[in-house]
Design a protein around this motif. Structure first.
Motif, PDB file in Angstrom:
ATOM      1  N   THR A  93       0.830  -1.208   0.000  1.00  0.00           N
ATOM      2  CA  THR A  93       0.000   0.000   0.000  1.00  0.00           C
ATOM      3  C   THR A  93       0.866   1.261   0.000  1.00  0.00           C
ATOM      4  O   THR A  93       0.490   2.282  -0.581  1.00  0.00           O
ATOM      5  N   ARG A  94       2.032   1.188   0.625  1.00  0.00           N
ATOM      6  CA  ARG A  94       2.940   2.337   0.626  1.00  0.00           C
ATOM      7  C   ARG A  94       3.487   2.587  -0.782  1.00  0.00           C
ATOM      8  O   ARG A  94       3.607   3.735  -1.213  1.00  0.00           O
ATOM      9  N   LEU A  95       3.803   1.512  -1.496  1.00  0.00           N
ATOM     10  CA  LEU A  95       4.289   1.653  -2.873  1.00  0.00           C
ATOM     11  C   LEU A  95       3.200   2.240  -3.760  1.00  0.00           C
ATOM     12  O   LEU A  95       3.464   3.125  -4.596  1.00  0.00           O
ATOM     13  N   LEU A  96       1.985   1.779  -3.595  1.00  0.00           N
ATOM     14  CA  LEU A  96       0.872   2.298  -4.392  1.00  0.00           C
ATOM     15  C   LEU A  96       0.644   3.777  -4.103  1.00  0.00           C
ATOM     16  O   LEU A  96       0.417   4.574  -5.020  1.00  0.00           O
ATOM     17  N   GLN A  97       0.707   4.149  -2.838  1.00  0.00           N
ATOM     18  CA  GLN A  97       0.524   5.557  -2.463  1.00  0.00           C
ATOM     19  C   GLN A  97       1.594   6.424  -3.100  1.00  0.00           C
ATOM     20  O   GLN A  97       1.321   7.557  -3.519  1.00  0.00           O
ATOM     21  N   ARG A  98       2.794   5.903  -3.183  1.00  0.00           N
ATOM     22  CA  ARG A  98       3.906   6.649  -3.764  1.00  0.00           C
ATOM     23  C   ARG A  98       3.648   7.002  -5.225  1.00  0.00           C
ATOM     24  O   ARG A  98       4.160   8.002  -5.740  1.00  0.00           O
ATOM     25  N   HIS A  99       2.830   6.205  -5.891  1.00  0.00           N
ATOM     26  CA  HIS A  99       2.541   6.441  -7.305  1.00  0.00           C
ATOM     27  C   HIS A  99       1.116   6.930  -7.541  1.00  0.00           C
ATOM     28  O   HIS A  99       0.567   6.756  -8.629  1.00  0.00           O
ATOM     29  N   GLY A 100       0.529   7.538  -6.517  1.00  0.00           N
ATOM     30  CA  GLY A 100      -0.744   8.223  -6.704  1.00  0.00           C
ATOM     31  C   GLY A 100      -1.988   7.388  -6.511  1.00  0.00           C
ATOM     32  O   GLY A 100      -3.072   7.787  -6.954  1.00  0.00           O
ATOM     33  N   PHE A 101      -1.880   6.254  -5.833  1.00  0.00           N
ATOM     34  CA  PHE A 101      -3.043   5.401  -5.597  1.00  0.00           C
ATOM     35  C   PHE A 101      -3.441   5.426  -4.118  1.00  0.00           C
ATOM     36  O   PHE A 101      -2.582   5.420  -3.238  1.00  0.00           O
ATOM     37  N   THR A 102      -4.733   5.420  -3.888  1.00  0.00           N
ATOM     38  CA  THR A 102      -5.268   5.318  -2.540  1.00  0.00           C
ATOM     39  C   THR A 102      -5.891   3.945  -2.366  1.00  0.00           C
ATOM     40  O   THR A 102      -6.785   3.556  -3.138  1.00  0.00           O
ATOM     41  N   THR A 103      -5.444   3.208  -1.385  1.00  0.00           N
ATOM     42  CA  THR A 103      -5.958   1.867  -1.150  1.00  0.00           C
ATOM     43  C   THR A 103      -7.362   1.938  -0.555  1.00  0.00           C
ATOM     44  O   THR A 103      -7.608   2.641   0.424  1.00  0.00           O
ATOM     45  N   VAL A 104      -8.293   1.187  -1.160  1.00  0.00           N
ATOM     46  CA  VAL A 104      -9.682   1.195  -0.689  1.00  0.00           C
ATOM     47  C   VAL A 104     -10.093  -0.159  -0.130  1.00  0.00           C
ATOM     48  O   VAL A 104     -11.164  -0.283   0.487  1.00  0.00           O
ATOM     49  N   TYR A 105      -9.261  -1.180  -0.335  1.00  0.00           N
ATOM     50  CA  TYR A 105      -9.588  -2.505   0.195  1.00  0.00           C
ATOM     51  C   TYR A 105      -8.316  -3.320   0.386  1.00  0.00           C
ATOM     52  O   TYR A 105      -7.434  -3.329  -0.479  1.00  0.00           O
ATOM     53  N   VAL A 106      -8.219  -4.002   1.517  1.00  0.00           N
ATOM     54  CA  VAL A 106      -7.165  -4.980   1.774  1.00  0.00           C
ATOM     55  C   VAL A 106      -7.824  -6.191   2.414  1.00  0.00           C
ATOM     56  O   VAL A 106      -8.486  -6.070   3.453  1.00  0.00           O
ATOM     57  N   GLY A 107      -7.675  -7.342   1.789  1.00  0.00           N
ATOM     58  CA  GLY A 107      -8.284  -8.552   2.322  1.00  0.00           C
ATOM     59  C   GLY A 107      -7.390  -9.766   2.113  1.00  0.00           C
ATOM     60  O   GLY A 107      -6.328  -9.672   1.479  1.00  0.00           O
ATOM     61  N   TYR A 108      -7.828 -10.881   2.650  1.00  0.00           N
ATOM     62  CA  TYR A 108      -7.056 -12.126   2.572  1.00  0.00           C
ATOM     63  C   TYR A 108      -7.943 -13.224   2.002  1.00  0.00           C
ATOM     64  O   TYR A 108      -8.669 -13.893   2.742  1.00  0.00           O
ATOM     65  N   PRO A 109      -7.908 -13.404   0.687  1.00  0.00           N
ATOM     66  CA  PRO A 109      -8.803 -14.372   0.053  1.00  0.00           C
ATOM     67  C   PRO A 109      -8.308 -15.810   0.203  1.00  0.00           C
ATOM     68  O   PRO A 109      -7.113 -16.081   0.242  1.00  0.00           O
ATOM     69  N   GLY A 110      -9.254 -16.708   0.303  1.00  0.00           N
ATOM     70  CA  GLY A 110      -8.924 -18.123   0.233  1.00  0.00           C
ATOM     71  C   GLY A 110      -8.868 -18.554  -1.222  1.00  0.00           C
ATOM     72  O   GLY A 110      -9.186 -17.782  -2.130  1.00  0.00           O
ATOM     73  N   TYR A 111      -8.461 -19.778  -1.446  1.00  0.00           N
ATOM     74  CA  TYR A 111      -8.297 -20.292  -2.798  1.00  0.00           C
ATOM     75  C   TYR A 111      -8.901 -21.680  -2.919  1.00  0.00           C
ATOM     76  O   TYR A 111      -8.814 -22.494  -1.991  1.00  0.00           O
ATOM     77  N   TYR A 112      -9.496 -21.947  -4.065  1.00  0.00           N
ATOM     78  CA  TYR A 112      -9.792 -23.322  -4.427  1.00  0.00           C
ATOM     79  C   TYR A 112      -8.522 -23.932  -4.996  1.00  0.00           C
ATOM     80  O   TYR A 112      -7.824 -23.310  -5.802  1.00  0.00           O
ATOM     81  N   ARG A 113      -8.214 -25.128  -4.572  1.00  0.00           N
ATOM     82  CA  ARG A 113      -7.041 -25.832  -5.066  1.00  0.00           C
ATOM     83  C   ARG A 113      -7.445 -27.221  -5.523  1.00  0.00           C
ATOM     84  O   ARG A 113      -8.299 -27.870  -4.895  1.00  0.00           O
ATOM     85  N   SER A 114      -6.832 -27.689  -6.588  1.00  0.00           N
ATOM     86  CA  SER A 114      -7.143 -29.033  -7.075  1.00  0.00           C
ATOM     87  C   SER A 114      -6.316 -30.055  -6.304  1.00  0.00           C
ATOM     88  O   SER A 114      -5.153 -29.813  -5.970  1.00  0.00           O
ATOM     89  N   LEU A 115      -6.919 -31.206  -6.032  1.00  0.00           N
ATOM     90  CA  LEU A 115      -6.173 -32.277  -5.392  1.00  0.00           C
ATOM     91  C   LEU A 115      -5.044 -32.763  -6.287  1.00  0.00           C
ATOM     92  O   LEU A 115      -4.008 -33.212  -5.802  1.00  0.00           O
ATOM     93  N   ASP A 116      -5.251 -32.659  -7.599  1.00  0.00           N
ATOM     94  CA  ASP A 116      -4.204 -33.071  -8.522  1.00  0.00           C
ATOM     95  C   ASP A 116      -2.943 -32.241  -8.312  1.00  0.00           C
ATOM     96  O   ASP A 116      -1.826 -32.775  -8.274  1.00  0.00           O
ATOM     97  N   MET A 117      -3.106 -30.920  -8.160  1.00  0.00           N
ATOM     98  CA  MET A 117      -1.966 -30.045  -7.909  1.00  0.00           C
ATOM     99  C   MET A 117      -1.302 -30.412  -6.580  1.00  0.00           C
ATOM    100  O   MET A 117      -0.077 -30.486  -6.476  1.00  0.00           O
ATOM    101  N   LEU A 118      -2.105 -30.677  -5.556  1.00  0.00           N
ATOM    102  CA  LEU A 118      -1.570 -31.036  -4.247  1.00  0.00           C
ATOM    103  C   LEU A 118      -0.785 -32.345  -4.307  1.00  0.00           C
ATOM    104  O   LEU A 118       0.336 -32.428  -3.803  1.00  0.00           O
ATOM    105  N   PHE A 119      -1.361 -33.346  -4.943  1.00  0.00           N
ATOM    106  CA  PHE A 119      -0.686 -34.638  -5.042  1.00  0.00           C
ATOM    107  C   PHE A 119       0.596 -34.526  -5.864  1.00  0.00           C
ATOM    108  O   PHE A 119       1.628 -35.105  -5.519  1.00  0.00           O
ATOM    109  N   TYR A 120       0.519 -33.769  -6.951  1.00  0.00           N
ATOM    110  CA  TYR A 120       1.682 -33.652  -7.826  1.00  0.00           C
ATOM    111  C   TYR A 120       2.850 -32.989  -7.101  1.00  0.00           C
ATOM    112  O   TYR A 120       3.983 -33.482  -7.136  1.00  0.00           O
TER     113      TYR A 120
END
Length: 291
Positions: free
Chosen positions: A223-250
């Motif tokens: 967010t500090r880097l974005l502010q340095r280039h003229g951006f104002t942060t309006v959202y910060v979150g921590y998303p979960g992910y769907y993951r395939s079992l194939d990727m996990l096994f591999y």
């Protein structure tokens, strides 16, 4: 994924792009840390050729992914979640244009095109760009975003799990700042080096693997880097992910422990076709607006 050579200069010879501080030693092997703001980067010196070679067809089929095209269903589940949240910060999206940096095989652009007036993108992988053009007819360029001559501006820019791959992402954000419309929206996901999981795992954290991952942001440094280039942060979150079992096994059985026979045996059960949702709270999703 996008990146550009760091040239022949070590990161120790550069100032921190977030705060102009000085890089020092980091407790994580092979990485450097800004003594002022805590931004972390890999101390690597790779050529343009080396960078491009990392993102050939094998990157999407056998290296980073088992088979990117076969994982499309799971990958798009995640992209639809990101798109749903992004649209909450984009008014009248059907009148807006979107540009994705690191568009890969076009799996985000596909659902996005139904929500925006126009979509376009760029990726360094020639194989991925060829797939986009042949299967979807998207306006996707092949090459480095920093070298790309933009003929128009855009209302929305996206970098999904891309910024950590770029050698000079601060220059990309600076370029976006000059080509985004007033009140335009920039959306970024990347790993969080300050997350509890990252701190507990240390060098064993799954996100630390140069040379494909070069930079390690936190919510504070990004967010500090974005502010340095003229951006104002309006959202910060921590998303979960769907993951395939194939990727996990591999990754667990084949890539890490070389148990090829066990992996092939599991494939006959059909379990690899399933996916699951997991949130380790070590990925940040930042949305910012140009002021």
């Amino acid at each position: 994924m996008l990146k550009k050579s760091m040239g022949m200069t070590s990161a120790t010879d550069k100032t921190c792009p977030v705060c102009n501080g000085v890089y020092g030693l980091c407790t994580l092997k092979g990485l450097l840390k800004c003594a002022s703001c805590g931004f972390i980067t890999a101390d690597l010196n790779l050529s343009d050729y080396d960078f491009k070679a990392l993102y050939g067809p094998d990157y999407f089929h056998g290296n980073e992914y088992v088979n990117y095209t076969l994982e499309k269903r799971t990958i798009q589940k995640n992209f639809r979640l990101r798109l749903e949240l992004l649209l909450k910060y984009v008014e009248h999206s059907d009148r807006k244009s979107l540009f994705e940096i690191g568009s890969a095989y076009g799996y985000f652009l596909e659902p996005a095109q139904g929500k925006f007036k126009s979509v376009a993108g760029i990726d360094i992988s020639e194989d991925a760009v060829r797939h986009c053009r042949e299967h979807y007819g998207y306006n996707v360029a092949s090459g480095d975003f920093l070298d790309y001559q933009m003929k128009t501006g855009y209302d929305v820019f996206c970098m999904w799990d891309t910024i950590e791959h770029m050698s000079e992402p601060w220059k990309a954000i600076e370029k976006i700042s000059t080509h985004i419309s007033p009140e335009g929206v920039l959306a970024i996901t990347t790993s969080d080096i300050e997350s509890v999981n990252a701190k507990l795992r240390g060098n064993s954290w799954r996100q630390i693997h140069p040379p494909t991952h070069l930079h390690y942001f936190s919510a504070k440094t990004l967010t500090r880097l974005l502010q340095r280039h003229g951006f104002t942060t309006v959202y910060v979150g921590y998303p979960g992910y769907y993951r395939s079992l194939d990727m996990l096994f591999y990754k667990t059985l084949t890539a890490k422990h070389k148990l090829h026979s066990l992996y092939n045996l599991i494939k006959h059960t059909g379990l690899q076709n399933l996916d699951f949702y997991l949130n380790l709270y070590d990925i940040i999703y930042v949305i910012a607006k140009k002021q």
